[in-house]
Design a protein around this motif. Structure first.
Motif, PDB file in Angstrom:
ATOM      1  N   ASN C  30       0.786  -1.224   0.000  1.00 25.02           N
ATOM      2  CA  ASN C  30       0.000   0.000   0.000  1.00 25.02           C
ATOM      3  C   ASN C  30       0.817   1.272   0.000  1.00 25.02           C
ATOM      4  O   ASN C  30       0.455   2.274   0.590  1.00 25.02           O
ATOM      5  N   GLY C  31       1.924   1.232  -0.702  1.00 21.45           N
ATOM      6  CA  GLY C  31       2.672   2.471  -0.846  1.00 21.45           C
ATOM      7  C   GLY C  31       3.962   2.237  -1.575  1.00 21.45           C
ATOM      8  O   GLY C  31       4.564   1.155  -1.483  1.00 21.45           O
ATOM      9  N   MET C  32       4.385   3.229  -2.298  1.00 19.41           N
ATOM     10  CA  MET C  32       5.603   3.122  -3.096  1.00 19.41           C
ATOM     11  C   MET C  32       5.873   4.502  -3.671  1.00 19.41           C
ATOM     12  O   MET C  32       4.965   5.295  -3.908  1.00 19.41           O
ATOM     13  N   SER C  33       7.136   4.794  -3.848  1.00 18.65           N
ATOM     14  CA  SER C  33       7.510   6.097  -4.396  1.00 18.65           C
ATOM     15  C   SER C  33       8.504   5.883  -5.525  1.00 18.65           C
ATOM     16  O   SER C  33       9.323   4.971  -5.459  1.00 18.65           O
ATOM     17  N   ILE C  34       8.407   6.719  -6.539  1.00 16.26           N
ATOM     18  CA  ILE C  34       9.392   6.618  -7.617  1.00 16.26           C
ATOM     19  C   ILE C  34       9.948   8.003  -7.927  1.00 16.26           C
ATOM     20  O   ILE C  34       9.312   9.013  -7.678  1.00 16.26           O
ATOM     21  N   LEU C  67      10.559   1.667  -1.595  1.00 18.44           N
ATOM     22  CA  LEU C  67       9.455   0.869  -1.076  1.00 18.44           C
ATOM     23  C   LEU C  67       9.780   0.443   0.345  1.00 18.44           C
ATOM     24  O   LEU C  67      10.764  -0.260   0.562  1.00 18.44           O
ATOM     25  N   VAL C  68       8.989   0.813   1.288  1.00 16.08           N
ATOM     26  CA  VAL C  68       9.206   0.275   2.629  1.00 16.08           C
ATOM     27  C   VAL C  68       8.202  -0.852   2.847  1.00 16.08           C
ATOM     28  O   VAL C  68       6.989  -0.651   2.661  1.00 16.08           O
ATOM     29  N   VAL C  69       8.719  -2.028   3.204  1.00 14.02           N
ATOM     30  CA  VAL C  69       7.839  -3.202   3.374  1.00 14.02           C
ATOM     31  C   VAL C  69       8.193  -3.943   4.653  1.00 14.02           C
ATOM     32  O   VAL C  69       9.233  -3.706   5.263  1.00 14.02           O
ATOM     33  N   VAL C 104       5.987   6.342  10.362  1.00 16.85           N
ATOM     34  CA  VAL C 104       4.801   7.068  10.820  1.00 16.85           C
ATOM     35  C   VAL C 104       3.842   7.242   9.657  1.00 16.85           C
ATOM     36  O   VAL C 104       4.265   7.630   8.566  1.00 16.85           O
ATOM     37  N   ARG C 105       2.584   6.961   9.876  1.00 17.01           N
ATOM     38  CA  ARG C 105       1.583   7.316   8.874  1.00 17.01           C
ATOM     39  C   ARG C 105       0.989   8.652   9.314  1.00 17.01           C
ATOM     40  O   ARG C 105       0.405   8.740  10.407  1.00 17.01           O
ATOM     41  N   ILE C 106       1.171   9.649   8.511  1.00 21.05           N
ATOM     42  CA  ILE C 106       0.788  10.999   8.935  1.00 21.05           C
ATOM     43  C   ILE C 106      -0.724  11.103   9.169  1.00 21.05           C
ATOM     44  O   ILE C 106      -1.174  11.705  10.136  1.00 21.05           O
ATOM     45  N   ARG C 107      -1.481  10.483   8.301  1.00 25.40           N
ATOM     46  CA  ARG C 107      -2.936  10.579   8.402  1.00 25.40           C
ATOM     47  C   ARG C 107      -3.472  10.114   9.748  1.00 25.40           C
ATOM     48  O   ARG C 107      -4.294  10.769  10.369  1.00 25.40           O
ATOM     49  N   THR C 108      -2.957   8.951  10.209  1.00 26.95           N
ATOM     50  CA  THR C 108      -3.501   8.334  11.422  1.00 26.95           C
ATOM     51  C   THR C 108      -2.555   8.433  12.618  1.00 26.95           C
ATOM     52  O   THR C 108      -2.864   8.020  13.715  1.00 26.95           O
TER      53      THR C 108
ATOM     54  N   MET D  38       7.125  10.883  -7.441  1.00 23.83           N
ATOM     55  CA  MET D  38       5.772  10.434  -7.713  1.00 23.83           C
ATOM     56  C   MET D  38       5.492   9.319  -6.721  1.00 23.83           C
ATOM     57  O   MET D  38       6.347   8.465  -6.482  1.00 23.83           O
ATOM     58  N   GLY D  39       4.285   9.333  -6.168  1.00 25.54           N
ATOM     59  CA  GLY D  39       4.033   8.311  -5.184  1.00 25.54           C
ATOM     60  C   GLY D  39       2.683   7.665  -5.388  1.00 25.54           C
ATOM     61  O   GLY D  39       1.799   8.217  -6.029  1.00 25.54           O
ATOM     62  N   PHE D  40       2.568   6.439  -4.849  1.00 25.48           N
ATOM     63  CA  PHE D  40       1.200   5.975  -4.737  1.00 25.48           C
ATOM     64  C   PHE D  40       1.032   5.311  -3.391  1.00 25.48           C
ATOM     65  O   PHE D  40       1.991   4.801  -2.794  1.00 25.48           O
ATOM     66  N   GLY D  41      -0.131   5.383  -2.851  1.00 23.07           N
ATOM     67  CA  GLY D  41      -0.365   4.866  -1.510  1.00 23.07           C
ATOM     68  C   GLY D  41      -1.836   4.511  -1.396  1.00 23.07           C
ATOM     69  O   GLY D  41      -2.448   4.054  -2.365  1.00 23.07           O
ATOM     70  N   ASN D  42      -2.389   4.715  -0.212  1.00 27.82           N
ATOM     71  CA  ASN D  42      -3.816   4.426  -0.079  1.00 27.82           C
ATOM     72  C   ASN D  42      -4.647   5.394  -0.908  1.00 27.82           C
ATOM     73  O   ASN D  42      -5.738   5.074  -1.366  1.00 27.82           O
ATOM     74  N   GLN D  43      -4.083   6.602  -1.060  1.00 28.42           N
ATOM     75  CA  GLN D  43      -4.708   7.563  -1.954  1.00 28.42           C
ATOM     76  C   GLN D  43      -4.412   7.101  -3.376  1.00 28.42           C
ATOM     77  O   GLN D  43      -3.259   6.989  -3.776  1.00 28.42           O
ATOM     78  N   LYS D  44      -5.446   6.792  -4.096  1.00 24.01           N
ATOM     79  CA  LYS D  44      -5.204   6.303  -5.448  1.00 24.01           C
ATOM     80  C   LYS D  44      -5.005   7.476  -6.390  1.00 24.01           C
ATOM     81  O   LYS D  44      -5.425   8.607  -6.117  1.00 24.01           O
ATOM     82  N   GLU D  89      -7.039  13.055   5.469  1.00 27.65           N
ATOM     83  CA  GLU D  89      -7.506  12.378   4.252  1.00 27.65           C
ATOM     84  C   GLU D  89      -6.422  11.489   3.676  1.00 27.65           C
ATOM     85  O   GLU D  89      -5.237  11.699   3.912  1.00 27.65           O
ATOM     86  N   TYR D  90      -6.838  10.507   2.891  1.00 31.45           N
ATOM     87  CA  TYR D  90      -5.856   9.659   2.226  1.00 31.45           C
ATOM     88  C   TYR D  90      -4.851  10.515   1.490  1.00 31.45           C
ATOM     89  O   TYR D  90      -5.204  11.520   0.875  1.00 31.45           O
ATOM     90  N   GLY D  91      -3.601  10.090   1.555  1.00 38.53           N
ATOM     91  CA  GLY D  91      -2.581  10.824   0.815  1.00 38.53           C
ATOM     92  C   GLY D  91      -1.777  11.784   1.665  1.00 38.53           C
ATOM     93  O   GLY D  91      -0.931  12.513   1.154  1.00 38.53           O
ATOM     94  N   ASP D  92      -2.011  11.763   2.970  1.00 38.26           N
ATOM     95  CA  ASP D  92      -1.247  12.663   3.830  1.00 38.26           C
ATOM     96  C   ASP D  92       0.233  12.335   3.838  1.00 38.26           C
ATOM     97  O   ASP D  92       1.066  13.201   4.090  1.00 38.26           O
ATOM     98  N   GLY D  93       0.548  11.080   3.589  1.00 37.29           N
ATOM     99  CA  GLY D  93       1.950  10.744   3.463  1.00 37.29           C
ATOM    100  C   GLY D  93       2.504   9.933   4.609  1.00 37.29           C
ATOM    101  O   GLY D  93       1.782   9.580   5.548  1.00 37.29           O
ATOM    102  N   LYS D  94       3.777   9.617   4.498  1.00 41.99           N
ATOM    103  CA  LYS D  94       4.435   8.780   5.485  1.00 41.99           C
ATOM    104  C   LYS D  94       5.784   9.346   5.825  1.00 41.99           C
ATOM    105  O   LYS D  94       6.390  10.081   5.070  1.00 41.99           O
ATOM    106  N   ILE D  95       6.239   8.966   7.011  1.00 40.75           N
ATOM    107  CA  ILE D  95       7.586   9.342   7.441  1.00 40.75           C
ATOM    108  C   ILE D  95       8.329   8.075   7.823  1.00 40.75           C
ATOM    109  O   ILE D  95       7.779   7.227   8.545  1.00 40.75           O
TER     110      ILE D  95
END
Ligand SMILES: Nc1ncnc2c1ncn2[C@@H]1O[C@H](COP(=O)(O)OP(=O)(O)O)[C@@H](O)[C@H]1O
Ligand SMILES: Nc1ncnc2c1ncn2[C@@H]1O[C@H](COP(=O)(O)OP(=O)(O)O)[C@@H](O)[C@H]1O
Ligand SMILES: Nc1ncnc2c1ncn2[C@@H]1O[C@H](COP(=O)(O)OP(=O)(O)O)[C@@H](O)[C@H]1O
Lengths: 410, 117, 117, 117, 410, 410
Positions: C30-34, C67-69, C104-108, D38-44, D89-95
């Motif tokens: 559920n996440g990846m960056s390029i 990709l963090v997994v 850390v997931r910023i949203r939650t 460019m990223g993808f995550g729970n926010q599509k 909201e979805y897409g806030d990001g990760k650290i």
């Protein structure tokens, strides 16, 4: 005054005008990203500077009176003739002045490609102003203002000598005087934005219709003829450059197509209103191999750094155009050419073309040395520091980044 | 298996890249990645004057180099980068070093240190 | 708390990205960056002929995937990337794996492994 | 020598960057790097309609921030980023947080923690 | 009907047409990357909307009949005259309508620079349509359609009042009503693509030859004169802006050159066919310091957010142009100016120019307030949400990213 | 020869010329970043190739003599008439040849949008040359050179059949023969540089004034009329496309505006000099929904991959334009239309328009199959390898990267 002629020369003036921004993109796309502002600016500043100089003294020195066959006088200082009635030049002197002004803008702009990525902007501005005075106005006078080169019977329809050979030779001399870019030969000098190169080349071709067909001075049959030779030569040169690309590497390039069409336009410039259409195919088809050979074989041997190949394109292309005019001109097409060209059996015009080329080169070399000398005297160093060169001239000379958002934020 | 590789991340002046590349080639490193970034550090951003109004570029254009090397190469590489990038002025940049857990060469599927040899 | 996550960094051919994405979607990551980078490796840069003169592109355009997994996903993901990116020719790219100290997931505001679940 | 620095990598919404910068300046961090990714995550990704046909942007434009800080600063910095970037909201990001093995300031050749002080 | 005149006015119409896309690039390059689509679109939509409105009612309201010296009537609804024979306007009413249409497109487009990066697209479209009706058609009528401003003897060669002051003042009022961009003053508002700024500025200059020289209505001596004053003023203003840049920071900028040439063109617009060429140097040389001073000193004090300085460039530049016409006009150049300008000893024209400027400002302010009021009434919020502003209007208003590949994939 | 007419046709020729680079940007902005050089190059090479072919044989085969109502002869090989005196075509045969040449360049260039991102460049060059010979010259002859389509009384003012239907239908056939791009349907095909799309569309509109108003052959009332219908249709189509965008998704797009204006120009092309101005609003307003419906609903069902919707825009738009000419033409506007259109009560012209469209389609389909067959015979594979397609055609076919500095170094 035929309003049709006025319409066409007004239009042609606008068309030649847009060539300078076109050149700015043609050159700007070819340099490194960190130097595009400086490269564009070198042309743009001349849209201001060369215009004002022209209005004040340039037109007068080129086209008013005659001093020793070499230069005009200052009687028309500040366009001091009656713009509504004077018809010394067709279709009307003021319109002729406007049309010719556009040539006086783009010619020094052409030079700036040679010294791209390393010359101080202030020195460049100073140099191009002096050069207009010492080289351009005299040459324009000698060729079109009733001076020496017209007197000997050589011809130059739209500026092979005045515009291309003069700027090309100046570019060569200046590039040598200025020295090479840091890491020249080692570092990679590839174009940073090729669509811009094509945008510029397309605007040049577009504007060149005004440049050459406008040089007929009227919306007449000669203008139509020049229009067709112009397009034909550009087309042939575009194709022959792509052919060379393909033969050498299998890959026809867009930079090659753009360069080819430009040298095709350069070569036909002196000839456009003198030679038959079929010869425009030959003139165009040959200019690309000639320039390509010069740039890829001769230039590396000589070892100077003419960054965007101004001499290789405009100098060499212009010389070929001048020679070709001596080969293919026909008195029946335009009686300004007093003799037919060499392929039609007469050597007279041919030899005078050679002479005119020689004189143009001499004027450009001497004038450039003088202008360079003066600039060097009055400015501390004509070249940016090594550090500024590394940093890029956009930041160091202009304090601007061309596309800052493309690796930053919006 | 103890993996003895390190990742070197260097943030440098863009104009130094050409020279660094030449120096690094000496060590026959067989891989390296670069990317354009924006950075800010002790060297503050520059000001652009747009129509007489100052606008800040808080961030400066920098190049980031990423290099995974064997432990024994680290000091040499770091020294080379420092040597070539050093000007003594603010903005020369920083180098950070990280442990690497594993490596894979996609072409050969080699793992670990072999992947970068 | 022992964090059992890994970061995977893969440098790959840009033209493989579309395919990799499709495969990775299988694992419901559920996440990846390029990001676009320039790289050099065993595959040397290409030469462009500009007006008859050779100019080098020492660096080639590459894509970097981050990709963090979870630890248990690492091998699967690495395998998938290798599978999809492998052509056997120079320039296929490399994958590096690093330990992650925290997430850390910023949203939650979730921390640790929860942040990427 | 035990190095007590951490690297913080935050993937955030581009539009939050201005605000984050302002907050981070409070901590007098003396260095930080950002890059466009460019990223993808729970926010599509979003859909663009081109001439009536849907085309997907699987990836969304994001900003990645890289920050090397002392161990004691980590929580503060992470909190600030979360505070400023959080919208719920979805897409806030990760650290993500990583250990740092060493650091060098090129200008002064300082090593370790001094390099980032 | 002289075919030469037709040729020139057709050409001029095409030239003025290309100014609107030029403006789109000029503005588009100046905004943040995330707002370029929206900025370009704000001009582009008017190429559709203003054209259709013009054909339906605009031309009629501007040029058919006269109601109280303020506006025309609807007799020519849908261009309802005989396009092949009607010659109420030169060279032919239909051609005049085509040429004037291009002015009706670019004028509202100019306004859009002020409210860039924050106004709802739908509200903008609605506003510009209303504004054309309430402000533009009346003004065009008053100046060129035989209305009040012509009656008092004030002159405006190619649209200093109608185009520039009107759009500039509207821009100011609208920017104030709309409020500032988020973080204005704090955030960095630097141009995201400077080559685009120059591309746009170059197309503007190119097209302006049609704008001004086409306003002579024929390919005659006056057109030639206007061509030359236009180029001269642009050139002088370009140089004087670069001079200010250099004096202030040592770094002449390309954004400065582009801005300078545009204000030079603005200032000469009302004057082009009335003033001597030498005065164009003065008009151009002074407009840059005037606008620069306004933008860098006065504007920050007033504290409104006119994003791309539409008022500072077109409003202030247009006012200076109107005044300058009152200073330098000569009846001998163009007898439409019934009196000479102030520097030639007569105050009559000068005072009427001032009056005309005042009236134009009044019309623009009142019209803008009315149009704004109506738009606010009918739409829920004329400004995008704070979140959409942060996200960028390209995505939020148009669902498009301008250059998605530049940090993603190919 | 009226110099005003010459001025306008020279200008128009230059305007049509700039459309091909415009098209290159329109198409180039729409493809992936890794294919922009190839896409631009596909148009640019035709500026060379189609020009030379035209001068050698194209003009002659189109306009010299008549063989069976289908094609001309080779009497004017190499433009072998007297360019200074021959006036078989107005205003002068050589000028007519120059103007028509620009059409012969852009028509094959239009096709290249369909096969973008996957066709071998060498095969494309070969194909377009053959296609000019087999399809274009005959069609130009049949419509404008006194051939069959003129004989039956169908009309085509500026190239609805010759240019748009022919290229659109060819595009469809070629796209089917060539097959889909890799991952078509799955991968994301979004425009990589939308400002370039608009730049191209703007240059197209600008040049189209020459295309349509120049097709009057003189700077006369008909030219003015065509100018106005052209602008009106483009404007209406731009708006109606934006309306559809807004209704469907709430977001009016710049790609939509650009596409809309182009199809508006396409639709009015055959009609410009035949229909009343009010009908241009209808023609333009309807072409967008027609094309939109085709592209978004019909095309996906048919499942071929016409990359840039050449058939959907030029084919469908051109067919609608041809039909609309049969609906709205008026003999009183231009007596070349021997009958009024269907809405004025006569079915004759309408039916002949349908017939002409059918014949054009037939010629294009058959000609394309033949040309494709020959190309396949002589080249090994007309499509790039799967690997090259992934890599991008810029590198694989041309060895160039368009903007290498944007994620590398300066
Ligand atoms: N702590 C840090 N974390 C991440 N990047 C940093 C850090 N410090 C510096 N950088 C990067 O290094 C670049 C140069 O740093 P700077 O502090 O200006 O150098 P110096 O301290 O030698 O003057 C910055 O622009 C930034 O990209
Ligand atoms: N040691 C390394 N450190 C950082 N990046 C590397 C390293 N080795 C390879 N890369 C990246 O991987 C890309 C592909 O590597 P390459 O060596 O050409 O692959 P291969 O060895 O399979 O032929 C390079 O362009 C570079 O971006
Ligand atoms: N596991 C991951 N590895 C690398 N990057 C990630 C990972 N998860 C998220 N990201 C980055 O963070 C961005 C935002 O993530 P997203 O999952 O949409 O946030 P949220 O879970 O809060 O909705 C992504 O677009 C991507 O760039």
């Amino acid at each position: 005054m035929d309003h049709g002629d006025v319409a066409w020369i007004l239009t042609s003036s606008a068309l030649v005008f847009i060539m300078t921004p076109g050149l700015a993109f043609f050159y700007g796309g070819l340099v490194k990203r960190k130097n595009i502002i400086n490269t564009i600016m070198s042309s743009v500043v001349l849209m201001g500077l060369a215009s004002i100089l022209w209005v004040l003294i340039g037109f007068s020195l080129s086209f008013s009176g005659d001093i020793g066959g070499v230069v005009g006088n200052l009687d028309w200082f500040g366009l001091g003739f009656d713009g509504f009635t004077d018809a010394t030049f067709a279709p009307n002197t003021l319109l002729f002045a406007a049309f010719q002004m556009m040539f006086a803008i783009i010619t020094p702009a052409l030079i700036t490609g040679a010294i791209a990525e390393r010359m101080k902007f202030s020195s460049l501005v100073f140099f191009t102003a002096l050069w207009s005075l010492i080289v351009y106005y005299p040459l324009a006078h000698m060729v079109w203002g009733g001076g020496y080169l017209a007197a000997i019977g050589s011809v130059d329809f739209a500026g092979g000598n005045v515009v291309h050979i003069s700027s090309g030779v100046t570019a060569l001399v200046l590039a040598i005087l200025l020295g090479k870019r840091k890491n020249y030969g080692k570092a990679t000098y590839h174009p940073h934005n090729i669509p811009f190169v094509l945008l510029g080349a397309a605007l040049l071709w577009f504007g060149w219709f005004g440049f050459n067909a406008g040089s007929a001075g009227a919306a007449n049959e000669l203008a139509v003829h020049a229009f067709m030779t112009t397009n034909t030569s550009a087309a042939a040169a575009l194709l022959s450059w792509l052919l060379i690309d393909t033969l050498k590497t299998g890959k026809p390039t867009l930079v090659g197509a753009s360069t080819g069409l430009v040298v095709g336009l350069v070569a036909i410039t002196p000839a456009a209103g003198f030679v038959p259409i079929w010869s425009a195919i030959i003139i165009g088809a040959l200019v690309s191999p000639i320039c390509y050979f010069f740039i890829s074989v001769v230039k590396p041997k000589l070892g100077y750094d003419d960054a965007l190949d101004v001499f290789g394109c405009h100098g060499i292309g212009g010389i070929w155009g001048g020679i070709a005019t001596g080969l293919f001109a026909q008195n029946s097409i335009n009686e300004v050419a007093q003799w037919d060209g060499l392929v039609f059996g007469s050597a007279t015009l041919f030899l005078r073309q050679i002479a005119a080329i020689g004189i143009t080169i001499a004027v450009a070399v001497v004038g450039t040395l003088i202008a360079f000398g003066i600039v060097t005297l009055f400015t501390k160093g004509i070249r940016v520091s090594k550090k500024d060169e590394e940093l890029g001239l956009d930041i160091s000379e202009h304090g601007e980044a061309a596309y800052p958002a493309f690796n930053g934020m919006d | 298996m103890v993996i003895s590789m390190k990742k070197i991340e260097a943030y440098i002046r863009p104009e130094r890249l050409e020279d660094i590349k030449i120096v690094l080639e000496k060590y026959r490193l067989n891989g390296m990645s670069i990317m354009q970034i924006m950075g800010f550090g002790n060297q503050k951003g520059w000001k652009e004057i747009v129509r007489g109004t100052e606008v800040d570029y808080n961030f400066l254009q920098k190049i980031k180099i990423e290099l995974v090397v064997l432990d024994e190469q680290v000091e040499q590489v770091v020294d080379s980068i420092v040597e070539t990038s050093h000007t003594g002025e603010y903005g020369d940049g920083k180098i950070f070093i990280y442990d690497v857990a594993d490596a894979v060469r996609i072409r050969t599927r080699e793992r670990g240190e072999d992947a970068i040899k």
